[in-house]
Design an enzyme around this catalytic site. Structure first.
Site, PDB file in Angstrom:
ATOM      1  N   ASP A   1      36.892  32.130  40.090  1.00 25.98           N
ATOM      2  CA  ASP A   1      38.310  32.406  39.873  1.00 25.98           C
ATOM      3  C   ASP A   1      39.013  31.092  39.535  1.00 25.98           C
ATOM      4  OD1 ASP A   1      40.715  33.671  39.802  1.00 25.98           O
ATOM      5  OD2 ASP A   1      40.929  33.882  41.969  1.00 25.98           O
ATOM      6  N   GLU A   2      40.154  31.151  38.882  1.00 23.40           N
ATOM      7  CA  GLU A   2      40.936  29.951  38.529  1.00 23.40           C
ATOM      8  C   GLU A   2      40.037  28.903  37.859  1.00 23.40           C
ATOM      9  OE1 GLU A   2      44.060  30.145  38.797  1.00 23.40           O
ATOM     10  OE2 GLU A   2      44.646  31.218  40.611  1.00 23.40           O
TER      11      GLU A   2
ATOM     12  N   GLN B   1      47.926  27.788  33.154  1.00 22.25           N
ATOM     13  CA  GLN B   1      48.223  27.535  34.554  1.00 22.25           C
ATOM     14  C   GLN B   1      47.356  26.426  35.131  1.00 22.25           C
ATOM     15  OE1 GLN B   1      49.276  31.026  37.081  1.00 22.25           O
ATOM     16  NE2 GLN B   1      48.534  32.211  35.348  1.00 22.25           N
TER      17      GLN B   1
ATOM     18  N   ARG C   1      56.302  33.190  38.745  1.00 21.05           N
ATOM     19  CA  ARG C   1      56.156  33.769  40.081  1.00 21.05           C
ATOM     20  C   ARG C   1      57.181  34.871  40.316  1.00 21.05           C
ATOM     21  NH1 ARG C   1      51.675  33.260  40.268  1.00 21.05           N
ATOM     22  NH2 ARG C   1      51.955  32.463  38.176  1.00 21.05           N
TER      23      ARG C   1
ATOM     24  N   LYS D   1      44.584  39.872  37.533  1.00 23.78           N
ATOM     25  CA  LYS D   1      43.334  39.141  37.574  1.00 23.78           C
ATOM     26  C   LYS D   1      42.520  39.431  38.834  1.00 23.78           C
ATOM     27  CE  LYS D   1      43.870  35.232  39.239  1.00 23.78           C
ATOM     28  NZ  LYS D   1      44.175  33.863  39.623  1.00 23.78           N
ATOM     29  N   THR D   2      43.213  39.408  39.969  1.00 19.70           N
ATOM     30  CA  THR D   2      42.519  39.644  41.230  1.00 19.70           C
ATOM     31  C   THR D   2      41.889  41.020  41.258  1.00 19.70           C
ATOM     32  OG1 THR D   2      44.241  38.305  42.229  1.00 19.70           O
ATOM     33  CG2 THR D   2      42.753  39.440  43.715  1.00 19.70           C
TER      34      THR D   2
END
Length: 743
Positions: free
Chosen positions: A227-228, A258, A609, A41-42
DNA sequence: TTGTTTATTCTTTTT
DNA sequence: GAATAAACAA
């Protein structure tokens, strides 16, 4: 279609898969990118920004990009700079809070605020709300300040000002609450202060109220990126909408699976209904996970599959599993901590860097057991988040002095330090002063410094005089542009703050002095690195720092943090600990299905993670609130098909060891749902060569003769026994060398 | 008014 | 078990 053929080479220099690439290149309108955990994503977000600047020709300051942490923001900024080779200092990238603070510093005068307004953190908020409630004569018993604050925060997150609520209260309680909200906001205004929520809502109010200002920012920001997005709340949504409503050049990234911040007002609906708010939205789905092995992903997918309302997606990976997911049962929290530490030292021996391992837990309080045991084993660790440096008493005291120099209306800071260090200004005097300040229409600080207060007791009068003198000195230094660290050290010596701590000379006072020194260092470094910026900028920066911001990934230290804090990070080895009902899901969320689902997502976030190894664990009993509580394994674990993990039971390893709490344990065994537990204990390969001992057991030693075991500590190869021998001697022996025979 | 002791609540999670 | 509030002595 726009022709980007000439751009191909630039984009090709960034490694992207097909979906990522098309998401970056698409330029026809609103975009929603569903980006599952570990799907890059980043990278997409950074490439998009680079693309907008390099190919579309936007200037960096035409872009408004909201990230979840400042750390992510600065990392993305430098990655974009690397990609395009242009300085991006003008780029508006940061958390919503930082971005809004920046807007408000410039334009809050339209709302009656000065440019140097203070940002109140949670402690300050609590002090203020308590003060307001006290003034209104409300008992803390009937209305808990924290609860009140939460409700007010909910109103603000939904952008509902108190003016809209007045006279709408149905019950007495509700009406009182709205009055508190009103008084609280007005007190903030008088103090020239904003709390965290205000930063967003006031920006929205500003834009709603003042069209010229809004137009100015609309003209500036040609593109909005978030973002998010699943963790945005209503006020953030309004803000984004205000900025992007006309041009619809908006790009949001998120993952509904998430979403873990609804308790902070985040609305999962924001992402699920994005395409109806922005018609013509093109949806992209990133589903290839580059992070985790198949086994971990299978496990995580099973965890999340219990959730009803989610956007359809399926993560996949080409990474083959190197090890299976393990779920370990322990007897208590101490054994859990020890077991995890033992595994960690095993991994270190195998050559895995400590920095690529993490212990993740639901609550900050859980970290202690791990700290103790890691310290004992000389394994370095860092706690990410937790009690922030800037929240420590002594640091906050120092900051309060500095804040007053910037904002003389900041009454909460003034009250904090008026009598710190003690100079005879007690609660009674302070109450008198508050009343006088109110009558004269000046702030508490101004009243004291200008010495306009009426008669007070002799001792108090002396103290006030001292306070005023100190500040006239500090204010003079401040006006002469003395470096902030020099002002602070002047304050520390002239108030006697340091002398007092020096005289105390306890472990605690020394730690405090160290913290103060660290603050001085931080100020010095900041001052050197940020030439031309003001003390006010420094204070803002530290108020808006996120927990993760100060974290530098150290190679040699194992990472400890909460599940919330771990969002967006990845580690080769992850220990997910304390997987028990009441912890995750938290007891407070048992009643609410939505919150239960959020807890489940939290578990999912934790699991995803892990890159190579995931080890989960739970304990039968746990020390909580200072006493030992029986625990049940998390319902989420029980929902995962048993073939997706290996179960290891270490709870029976020793019948009794560290804490002899037999009664509780007996009770607990009755409560156990035996059938639902994975069958019989499967002993880990761990302990095969060690003998089992229990406390009180009579044993024989080849040299010392017979004796009784008094205590057992550690286990596995590190187990030590304290034995009282019949000759009266007491010995501490390593179990593996002692070769004790049961008698 | 200050500094001690004792009682009580508290733990979710964070900008 | 810790941090805070209330209660109390000096």
């Amino acid at each position: 279609m726009t022709d980007f053929s000439k751009t191909i080479s630039f984009i090709d220099s960034i490694i992207l898969n097909d979906v990522q690439r098309s998401a970056v290149l698409y330029n026809e309108g609103p975009q929603l990118v569903f980006a599952g955990a570990g799907t890059g994503k980043t990278r997409v977000l950074t490439a998009k920004i680079a693309f907008l600047i390099k190919e579309i020709g936007l200037f960096p300051n035409n872009i408004f990009a909201a990230t979840f942490t400042n750390k992510a923001a600065s990392e993305m900024r430098s990655r974009v700079e690397e990609m395009i080779g242009i300085s991006c200092t003008g780029l508006w990238i940061g958390t919503f809070h930082s971005l809004c603070a920046r807007i408000l510093r410039r334009d809050a005068h339209h709302l009656g605020f000065t440019a140097t307004f203070t940002i109140y953190d949670q402690q300050d908020q609590l002090s203020l709300i308590k003060k307001v409630m006290k003034e209104m004569g409300l008992e803390e018993r009937t209305m808990q300040p924290k609860q009140v604050l939460r409700i007010i925060s909910n109103y603000k997150n939904a952008c509902i000002p108190w003016e809209e609520l007045e006279d709408t209260g149905k019950s007495y309680y509700e009406r009182e609450l709205i009055q508190v909200y009103k008084q609280y906001q007005q007190a903030l205004g008088h103090a020239q202060a904003m709390d965290f929520d205000d930063l967003i809502t006031n920006t929205v109010y500003l834009f709603r109220k003042n069209v010229q200002v809004l137009e100015r920012y609309r003209k500036q920001f040609h593109y909005v990126l978030v973002d998010e997005y699943q963790d945005t709340n209503k006020s953030q949504f309004y803000l984004v909408q205000l900025l992007a409503r006309n041009h619809h050049r908006i790009f949001v990234v998120g993952d509904d699976d998430q979403s873990i911040y609804s308790w902070r007002g985040a609305q999962i609906e924001n992402i699920l209904t994005f395409d109806t708010v922005f018609p013509g939205t093109k949806v992209f789905k990133l589903e290839q996970n580059y992070r985790s092995t198949q086994a971990i992903l299978d496990f995580a997918n099973a965890v999340i599959s219990n959730i009803s309302n989610r956007a359809a997606k399926r993560l996949w990976t080409s990474r083959r599993s190197t090890s299976e997911v393990v779920v370990t049962r322990y007897r208590d929290d101490r054994q859990e901590a020890d077991g995890v530490a033992e595994k960690i030292s095993e991994y270190i021996t195998k050559g895995i860097t400590p920095g690529s391992m993490a212990i993740l837990f639901r609550t900050n309080a859980q970290s202690r057991a791990f700290e103790d045991v890691l310290r004992k084993r000389n394994i370095q660790y860092v706690i990410v988040g937790g009690i922030s440096f800037y929240e420590r008493k002594e640091v906050k005291d120092c900051l309060a002095y500095l804040r007053l120099l910037v904002n003389p209306d900041d009454t909460i800071s003034c009250e904090r330090i008026l009598n710190v260090p003690a100079r005879g200004i007690g609660t009674k005097t302070q109450e008198k002063l508050a009343l006088m300040a109110l009558e004269k229409g000046v702030s508490l600080f101004k009243l004291v410094v200008s010495r306009e207060y009426d008669a007070v007791g002799a001792r108090a009068s002396k103290g006030l005089e001292e306070f005023a003198t100190i500040f006239s000195l500090l204010l003079e230094l401040s006006e002469n542009k003395t470096p902030p660290q020099d002002i602070l050290s002047e304050m520390l010596s002239v108030t006697g703050y340091v002398d007092l701590l020096d005289a105390e000379d306890t472990g605690e006072s020394r730690a405090r002095l160290e913290n103060i020194n660290e603050l001085l260092n931080a100020l010095t470094i900041w001052h050197e690195e940020n030439e031309g910026r003001t003390l006010s900028d420094f204070l803002e920066e530290i108020s808006l720092a996120t927990d993760i911001d100060g974290w530098k990934h150290e190679k040699d230290a194992v990472n400890l943090m909460t599940l919330h804090c771990a969002k967006g990070l990845e580690f080769e080895v992850v220990f997910l600990v304390g997987l028990e009902d009441g912890l995750i899901p938290s007891r407070q969320n048992f009643e609410d299905d939505c919150m239960l689902e959020e807890e489940c997502r939290l578990f999912y976030v934790g699991s995803t993670r892990a890159m190579n190894t995931l080890t989960c664990s739970y304990a039968d009993t746990r020390m909580r609130f200072g006493s030992i509580m029986p625990m049940e394994p998390s319902r989420f674990i029980e929902q995962v098909p048993p073939q997706l993990f290996r179960f290891v039971d270490r709870s029976m390893l020793f019948s009794q060891t560290v804490r002899p709490y037999t009664e509780r344990r007996k009770k607990r065994v009755v409560v156990t749902k035996k059938q639902e537990r994975p069958a019989r204990p499967v002993y880990d390969d761990f302990n095969q060569d060690t003998v089992q001992y229990r406390m009180g057991q009579v044993v024989a030693h080849s040299k010392y003769g017979q004796g009784k075991i008094l205590a057992i500590s550690g286990f596995g190869p590190d187990m030590r026994l304290t034995v009282l021998f019949n000759d009266g001697s007491r010995k501490r022996l390593m179990a593996k060398f002692a070769n004790l025979q049961p008698v």
